[in-house]
Design an enzyme around this catalytic site. Structure first.
Site, mmCIF file in Angstrom:
data_model
loop_
_atom_site.group_PDB
_atom_site.id
_atom_site.type_symbol
_atom_site.label_atom_id
_atom_site.label_comp_id
_atom_site.label_asym_id
_atom_site.label_seq_id
_atom_site.Cartn_x
_atom_site.Cartn_y
_atom_site.Cartn_z
ATOM 1 N N ASP A 1 0.948 -1.335 -0.010
ATOM 2 C CA ASP A 1 0.108 0.073 0.133
ATOM 3 C C ASP A 1 0.893 1.359 -0.010
ATOM 4 O O ASP A 1 1.986 1.260 0.488
ATOM 5 C CB ASP A 1 -0.872 -0.036 1.270
ATOM 6 N N GLU B 1 -0.065 -1.617 5.519
ATOM 7 C CA GLU B 1 1.270 -0.996 6.631
ATOM 8 C C GLU B 1 0.868 0.166 6.859
ATOM 9 O O GLU B 1 1.034 0.531 8.093
ATOM 10 C CB GLU B 1 2.341 -1.252 6.048
ATOM 11 N N HIS C 1 5.140 10.246 2.221
ATOM 12 C CA HIS C 1 3.873 10.671 2.626
ATOM 13 C C HIS C 1 3.442 12.114 2.331
ATOM 14 O O HIS C 1 2.589 12.669 2.921
ATOM 15 C CB HIS C 1 3.724 10.591 4.232
#
Length: 485
Positions: free
Chosen positions: A78, A145, A457
């Site tokens: 992911d 995760e 991120h």
């Protein structure tokens, strides 16, 4: 065809490019699970989806190497779905658009997914390569995760046979990670009854954006601005000086990302709007001055909006603001024996207040279990005093460093032979699945490594191209020279 397919090593970049075409945000992994199973079938290796939703691949040993120790290559499938405010990207349907920027691979106004797509691509490259020499190789590609290590937590015991585990989710080439922090999600909620807005009041939407954000483990020590914490400072003054009232608050959207944007809607007497807007310009200058050399261009502005019919009751508003203001955010303590590494931290990740419901989420991390409990209880106390219900979830332990690791010493030897310099041993503040997997397979010898990534991120996530080829060379040498059982 994407230009990244022309990069070296072709086998990793080709597979990573193929992966970018498959939607795989956390929580929506059906397409990538099938993609990986189809890939394995085409490569001629055994593969299955286990009870935890993980994909396991197995490649039998090269003839004559059946007596070598088995290696498990591990990554997660992911990716964190972050995009710019102006982007129309749909992570559940659209491919990631990549491009080359000098020595870096980036994505167009979204996260790149190199975390941990490059690890997955490396596993794919190993599985399809007919020339590699190796013992038994297993590929463990875990699900979800980023949202709580669900795949690792649900990994069945007795499923894996390897002796070594190479986690491919580290983000600085030349550093071998041998330990990581544990963590726990802290969620505070409150339901309340809204009150009517004074019909004579005006309303403004106040926005802060342009912050770097970043990984709340790897980059929490860099002092980057947290959009929710900065907004709290302004809202506190707006209430005290301009008679403002809180209608809505939306800041951050990922538990493990430093929030880089926040929007609030405030109501206030019409005659105070001009003064508030002037004050915002002063706050903008102040924030940019305070974060000079860290943040590049913090944007802070107000827009007139239609006055909402309802808003947060004054007492509830004050309690919530006090809790947000008082919530610990950032580094709490460094590891005493590794003073350059963060031991304990928290990230005020998500604040949503609207329609009679407030929800606040923080990810607390620590390499020390008692300090993890301490920071979690500190946060619980802060929000409990505001009358909020506080719940803990997704707790995982830290990974204790093993400096006597046989796998570590082998990797360090190969690294020195290949590149003529010493690698660095490191303990990360980011949470890795290694600790969870070791809880189920305690006899595994584990090290984490990977090519260099920066700002995962976030929409400026990028991979340093020159580090991918040596990463691949080290993987190949390690598999070829794995010792006998």
């Amino acid at each position: 065809m994407s230009e990244i397919r022309n990069l070296n090593p072709e086998c990793i970049w080709r597979n990573f490019d193929a992966l970018t075409q498959v939607p795989r945000p956390s929580g929506h992994l059906e397409k990538v699970q099938q993609f990986l199973l189809d890939f394995a079938a085409k490569a001629g290796v055994e593969a299955f989806k286990d009870a935890g939703g993980n994909i396991v691949m197995r490649k039998q040993a090269t003839p004559g190497m059946e007596n070598r120790k088995g290696i498990i290559l591990q990554a997660h499938m992911d990716m964190v779905p972050q995009k710019g405010k102006a982007s129309n990207h749909n992570f559940e349907t659209d491919p990631i658009e990549t491009y080359i920027d000098g020595d870096w691979v980036r994505a167009k106004d979204t996260t790149l997914g190199a975390d941990n797509g490059l690890g997955v691509a490396a596993i794919m490259a190993v599985m399809e390569d007919k020339e590699l020499k190796h013992g038994m190789i297993e590929g463990l590609i875990t699900r979800d995760e980023e949202t709580g290590m669900f795949g690792a937590n649900e990994l069945p015991e007795g499923e894996l046979y390897g002796d070594y585990l190479l986690n491919l989710d580290s983000e600085t080439w030349g550093k071998f990670v041998i330990g990581s922090a544990g963590g726990v999600d802290v969620t505070a909620t409150l339901d309340y009854k809204e009150v009517e807005t004074d019909k004579e009041d005006a309303a403004v939407k106040v926005t802060i954006k342009g912050l770097k954000g970043g990984h709340s483990g790897l980059e929490i020590n860099e002092g980057r601005g947290n959009a929710n914490k900065l907004m709290a400072r302004f809202v506190h003054e707006a209430i005290a000086e301009y008679g403002a009232r809180l209608a809505t608050w939306h800041g951050g959207n990922m538990r493990n990302a430093i929030p880089f944007e926040c929007e609030v809607v405030l109501t206030l007497p019409k005659e105070n709007v001009a003064a508030l807007k002037e004050d915002i310009e002063e706050w903008k200058a102040l924030f940019n001055h305070e974060y000079r050399t860290i943040e590049e261009n913090i944007q802070f502005f107000a827009e007139d909006v239609e006055t909402p019919a309802m808003q947060t009751p004054e007492e509830i508003q004050d309690n919530l603001l006090d809790a947000i203001y008082g919530c610990h955010n950032g580094v709490l303590r460094m590891i005493p024996v590794f003073p350059s590494v963060v031991e304990t931290s928290s990230n005020l990740a998500i604040v949503n207040i609207e329609g009679g419901h407030a929800a606040i989420k923080i990810l607390a991390r620590s390499a020390n279990e008692s300090m993890k409990q301490y920071i979690a209880t500190t946060l619980e106390s802060t929000f409990s005093m505001a009358g909020m219900k506080v719940e803990f979830s997704g707790s995982y332990g830290g990974w204790d460093p093993n400096t006597d690791s046989e796998l570590l010493h082998m990797l360090e030897k190969h690294y020195k032979e290949l590149f003529g310099e010493d690698a660095i041993e490191q303990v990360d503040h980011a949470g890795l699945e290694c600790s969870v997997i070791l809880g189920k397979y305690p006899n595994l010898d584990v090290v984490s490594l990977g090519p260099t990534l920066r700002s995962p991120h976030t929409t400026i996530e990028r991979c340093l191209i020159p580090t991918v080829a040596p990463f691949w060379e080290l993987l190949k040498k390690t598999m070829a020279e794995v010792p006998e059982k």
